[in-house]
Design a protein around this motif. Structure first.
Motif, mmCIF file in Angstrom:
data_model
loop_
_atom_site.group_PDB
_atom_site.id
_atom_site.type_symbol
_atom_site.label_atom_id
_atom_site.label_comp_id
_atom_site.label_asym_id
_atom_site.label_seq_id
_atom_site.Cartn_x
_atom_site.Cartn_y
_atom_site.Cartn_z
ATOM 1 N N ASN A 56 0.833 -1.195 0.000
ATOM 2 C CA ASN A 56 0.000 0.000 0.000
ATOM 3 C C ASN A 56 0.878 1.260 0.000
ATOM 4 O O ASN A 56 0.733 2.143 0.832
ATOM 5 N N CYS A 57 1.791 1.328 -0.946
ATOM 6 C CA CYS A 57 2.813 2.372 -1.023
ATOM 7 C C CYS A 57 2.554 3.277 -2.225
ATOM 8 O O CYS A 57 2.416 2.797 -3.347
ATOM 9 N N THR A 58 2.509 4.591 -1.984
ATOM 10 C CA THR A 58 2.305 5.557 -3.059
ATOM 11 C C THR A 58 3.650 6.000 -3.620
ATOM 12 O O THR A 58 4.589 6.253 -2.867
ATOM 13 N N MET A 59 3.720 6.090 -4.934
ATOM 14 C CA MET A 59 4.927 6.544 -5.628
ATOM 15 C C MET A 59 4.542 7.623 -6.622
ATOM 16 O O MET A 59 3.464 7.585 -7.205
ATOM 17 N N LYS A 60 5.457 8.574 -6.818
ATOM 18 C CA LYS A 60 5.223 9.671 -7.755
ATOM 19 C C LYS A 60 6.355 9.711 -8.772
ATOM 20 O O LYS A 60 7.524 9.688 -8.403
ATOM 21 N N PHE A 61 5.970 9.770 -10.037
ATOM 22 C CA PHE A 61 6.915 9.839 -11.140
ATOM 23 C C PHE A 61 6.596 11.055 -11.996
ATOM 24 O O PHE A 61 5.484 11.572 -11.966
ATOM 25 N N THR A 62 7.575 11.479 -12.781
ATOM 26 C CA THR A 62 7.362 12.491 -13.807
ATOM 27 C C THR A 62 7.586 11.803 -15.141
ATOM 28 O O THR A 62 8.621 11.161 -15.350
ATOM 29 N N ILE A 63 6.594 11.931 -16.024
ATOM 30 C CA ILE A 63 6.682 11.224 -17.309
ATOM 31 C C ILE A 63 6.604 12.210 -18.478
ATOM 32 O O ILE A 63 6.072 13.303 -18.345
ATOM 33 N N ASP A 64 7.125 11.783 -19.605
ATOM 34 C CA ASP A 64 6.978 12.502 -20.870
ATOM 35 C C ASP A 64 5.651 12.025 -21.458
ATOM 36 O O ASP A 64 5.541 10.893 -21.922
ATOM 37 N N GLU A 65 4.656 12.880 -21.419
ATOM 38 C CA GLU A 65 3.304 12.487 -21.820
ATOM 39 C C GLU A 65 3.226 12.061 -23.282
ATOM 40 O O GLU A 65 2.561 11.086 -23.627
ATOM 41 N N THR A 66 3.940 12.763 -24.163
ATOM 42 C CA THR A 66 3.911 12.412 -25.589
ATOM 43 C C THR A 66 4.472 11.011 -25.797
ATOM 44 O O THR A 66 3.875 10.189 -26.501
ATOM 45 N N ALA A 67 5.612 10.719 -25.201
ATOM 46 C CA ALA A 67 6.227 9.393 -25.343
ATOM 47 C C ALA A 67 5.331 8.318 -24.741
ATOM 48 O O ALA A 67 5.218 7.218 -25.288
ATOM 49 N N ALA A 68 4.676 8.632 -23.637
ATOM 50 C CA ALA A 68 3.780 7.655 -23.007
ATOM 51 C C ALA A 68 2.597 7.340 -23.915
ATOM 52 O O ALA A 68 2.211 6.176 -24.075
#
Length: 122
Positions: A56-68
Motif C-alpha cells: 500500500n505504497c504511493t509513488m510519484k513519477f514524472t513522465i513525458d506524456e507524448t512518449a507515453a
C-alpha cells in the motif's frame, strides 16, 4: 516534450513464487520507468510476507506524456526477496503507462482505481 506527474499506489501481490528455502520471504518491489535505475523507487519490505505481500505504497513519477501516449514508456515492477546474503529477484511485470493514461476522464484524473493484474515474468 510535455512533462506531467504520475502517481500510483503499489498495493499487493498474490501467490508469487517462494524463492527462499527455509524462511518466509521478506518482499519488496522496485518500480521504474522502462527499467531506468535513475527513476527507480522502492516499496518498504513486507517482513515474513511469504507469497502474498502487501505494501500500500504511493509513488510519484514524472513522465513525458507524448512518449507515453506513443507507447514508449512502461512501468517496470521488479519483485525482490530481501535476504541477508544478497537480495533475490522473484520476477518482473511491465505495464504500459499508456494504459493508465487512457483511463483519464479528460481533466487529468482517473475517477476509479485501475487494477493491474498481470503474470509475473520469471
Amino acid at each position: 516534450m510535455e512533462l506531467r506527474p504520475l502517481e500510483l499506489r503499489v498495493i499487493s501481490a498474490k501467490d508469487i513464487k517462494d524463492v527462499n528455502l527455509f524462511t518466509k520471504m521478506d518482499v519488496y518491489v522496485v518500480v521504474s520507468i522502462n527499467g531506468d535505475h535513475r527513476t527507480a523507487q522502492k516499496t518498504p519490505v513486507h517482513k515474513e510476507s511469504g507469497s502474498n505481500p502487501n505494501w500500500n505504497c504511493t509513488m510519484k513519477f514524472t513522465i513525458d506524456e507524448t512518449a507515453a501516449h506513443q507507447n514508449h514508456h512502461n512501468l517496470v515492477f521488479r519483485l525482490k526477496s530481501n535476504r541477508v546474503f544478497g537480495d533475490k529477484e522473484i520476477g518482473s511485470v511491465q505495464v504500459p503507462i499508456r494504459e493508465l493514461l487512457d483511463q483519464e476522464n479528460g481533466n487529468g484524473k482517473v475517477d476509479h482505481q485501475h487494477l493491474v493484474e498481470d503474470e509475473l515474468v520469471l
